[in-house]
Design a protein around this motif. Structure first.
Motif, PDB file in Angstrom:
ATOM      1  N   LYS A   2       0.802  -1.103   0.091  1.00  0.00           N
ATOM      2  CA  LYS A   2       0.013  -0.109  -0.012  1.00  0.00           C
ATOM      3  C   LYS A   2       0.871   1.209  -0.030  1.00  0.00           C
ATOM      4  N   ASP A   3       0.317   2.191  -0.412  1.00  0.00           N
ATOM      5  CA  ASP A   3       0.923   3.758  -0.573  1.00  0.00           C
ATOM      6  C   ASP A   3       1.158   4.062   0.887  1.00  0.00           C
ATOM      7  N   TYR A 205      -0.567   5.546 -16.078  1.00  0.00           N
ATOM      8  CA  TYR A 205      -0.957   5.181 -14.550  1.00  0.00           C
ATOM      9  C   TYR A 205       0.153   5.767 -13.676  1.00  0.00           C
ATOM     10  N   ARG A 209      -1.102   8.050 -10.526  1.00  0.00           N
ATOM     11  CA  ARG A 209      -0.301   7.904  -9.194  1.00  0.00           C
ATOM     12  C   ARG A 209       0.314   9.068  -8.582  1.00  0.00           C
ATOM     13  N   ARG A 213      -1.043  11.204  -5.290  1.00  0.00           N
ATOM     14  CA  ARG A 213      -0.057  11.152  -4.103  1.00  0.00           C
ATOM     15  C   ARG A 213       0.136  12.986  -3.687  1.00  0.00           C
ATOM     16  N   ARG A 263      -3.893  -1.603 -10.011  1.00  0.00           N
ATOM     17  CA  ARG A 263      -2.537  -0.973  -9.296  1.00  0.00           C
ATOM     18  C   ARG A 263      -3.183   0.082  -8.449  1.00  0.00           C
ATOM     19  N   MET A 264      -4.184   0.634  -8.664  1.00  0.00           N
ATOM     20  CA  MET A 264      -4.669   1.672  -7.987  1.00  0.00           C
ATOM     21  C   MET A 264      -5.232   1.214  -6.448  1.00  0.00           C
ATOM     22  N   GLU A 266      -4.009  -1.375  -5.080  1.00  0.00           N
ATOM     23  CA  GLU A 266      -3.023  -1.796  -4.149  1.00  0.00           C
ATOM     24  C   GLU A 266      -2.131  -0.493  -3.792  1.00  0.00           C
ATOM     25  N   ASP A 267      -2.090   0.530  -4.720  1.00  0.00           N
ATOM     26  CA  ASP A 267      -1.122   1.762  -4.044  1.00  0.00           C
ATOM     27  C   ASP A 267      -1.655   2.487  -3.152  1.00  0.00           C
ATOM     28  N   PHE A 268      -3.405   2.565  -3.099  1.00  0.00           N
ATOM     29  CA  PHE A 268      -3.832   3.468  -2.155  1.00  0.00           C
ATOM     30  C   PHE A 268      -4.729   2.584  -1.106  1.00  0.00           C
TER      31      PHE A 268
END
Length: 281
Positions: A2-3, A205, A209, A213, A263-264, A266-268
Motif C-alpha cells: 500500500k501507498d 498510470y 499515481r 499522491r 494498481r490503484m 494496491e497503491d492506496f
C-alpha cells in the motif's frame, strides 16, 4: 504494498451500461435502450471479483434502470459489504430536468433500491455531475428525500459539466446535505481533473499515481475515485455513428483500465463514501 499514506480514500462505481452514457445521448435515446444487449451485469460482477481479490469495499451508485432489471446484482453487491447509493433512474442530466421531473426520477431510484435492500439510501450522484449554477435547487430536493450526501459536482471547466469556483472538498450545504466534489489538483493556477473516468483511462498510470499522491500530500484531504463497469469492457460494441469526439472519450484505452485499476487498489487505501466521510444513514 500500500501507498505510504495512511489516508482512507473512497472508491466509487457508477453502475450504468455502455448505451446509457452522455457521450452517446445524441445517437441513443432511452427508447432505444432495450434494443441493446446489456453488459452491465457481467461487467459489474467482474468488478466485484476484482474488489474481493484486493479486499476493497466500494460505493456503487446504481442507475435505477439497471436496478429494476438486475435486482439480484444489487443484492449481491450489498451482500458483499459494499455501499449502495443512487445514480438516479434515467441517466438524464439534472440541469435538463424541472424540479418536479428531477424529484420523480430520484424518488423512483431511491424507493426501488430501498425496497430491494430494506434499508435507507444515504448517497446520490447526478449523471455527468450535473448539479451546478443553474439548478442548486437539486440539493433541496435531495435533502427533502432524505439523502445525507451527494457527489454531484466537479469543480473544473468541461463542456458537459463543471463548477470551477465551487468548493473542492467535502462540505455541508445550507440544505443540510454534504456535497463531496470530484477531486481536482491545483497546478499553475488551474484545477486539473484527477477523479477518474475518462481522465484515468487517458493518463498513464504513473501520472495518475503521482497526481493522487501529490493531492494527498498537499491537501490533507481524502481522495475519491470514480469509474464505470463498461470501462473494463474492451469487447463492448463500437458505435460507428458516434462523433469522433464521443468515440475518443468512450473508447480510449479501455483494454488497459482493469490493470490500471488493480494498481490503484494496491497503491492506496480504500473504503466506501459513508466510511471515508463519516456519513450516517
Amino acid at each position: 504494498m500500500k501507498d505510504l499514506h495512511t489516508c482512507l480514500n473512497a472508491m466509487t462505481v457508477d453502475v450504468e451500461d455502455f448505451f446509457h452514457v452522455s457521450a452517446f445521448d445524441k445517437i441513443i435515446t432511452p427508447a432505444d435502450w432495450d434494443s441493446y444487449k446489456p453488459r452491465v451485469d457481467a461487467n459489474t460482477r467482474r468488478l466485484l471479483d476484482v474488489f474481493a481479490q484486493h479486499g476493497v469495499k466500494s460505493t456503487f451508485f446504481i442507475l435505477g434502470w439497471v436496478a429494476e432489471r438486475y435486482p439480484e446484482l444489487i443484492k449481491d453487491i450489498h451482500a458483499q459489504g459494499h455501499e449502495i447509493a443512487s445514480h438516479g433512474y434515467s441517466h438524464r442530466r439534472a440541469y435538463e430536468q424541472t424540479p418536479e421531473e428531477f424529484k420523480a426520477d430520484v424518488l423512483r431510484s431511491r424507493d426501488h433500491l430501498q425496497d430491494l435492500l430494506g434499508e435507507s439510501i444515504a448517497g446520490y450522484r447526478a449523471p455527468s455531475f450535473s448539479i451546478g449554477y443553474s439548478n442548486e435547487w437539486a440539493f433541496e430536493v435531495l435533502a427533502e428525500l432524505g439523502f445525507r450526501y451527494s457527489s454531484s459536482t466537479y469543480p473544473v471547466k468541461h463542456d458537459l459539466y463543471g463548477t470551477p469556483d465551487w468548493p473542492r472538498f467535502a462540505y455541508m450545504r445550507p440544505e443540510n446535505i454534504i456535497e463531496i466534489p470530484i477531486p481536482t489538483l491545483r497546478i499553475a493556477g488551474k484545477q486539473v481533473p484527477i477523479g477518474g473516468g475518462g481522465y484515468f483511462r487517458l493518463y498513464p498510470y504513473g501520472l495518475t499515481r503521482h497526481l493522487v499522491r501529490k493531492y494527498l500530500e498537499k491537501e490533507k484531504q481524502p481522495y475519491s475515485f470514480y469509474f464505470h463497469p463498461w470501462e473494463i469492457d474492451a469487447d463492448q460494441p463500437r458505435l460507428k455513428q458516434a462523433s469522433a469526439k464521443s468515440k475518443f472519450r468512450h473508447y480510449v484505452n479501455l483494454k488497459h483500465t482493469e490493470s490500471k485499476l488493480e494498481r490503484m487498489l494496491e497503491d492506496f487505501n480504500w473504503s466506501t463514501m459513508k466510511d471515508v466521510y463519516g456519513v450516517n444513514a
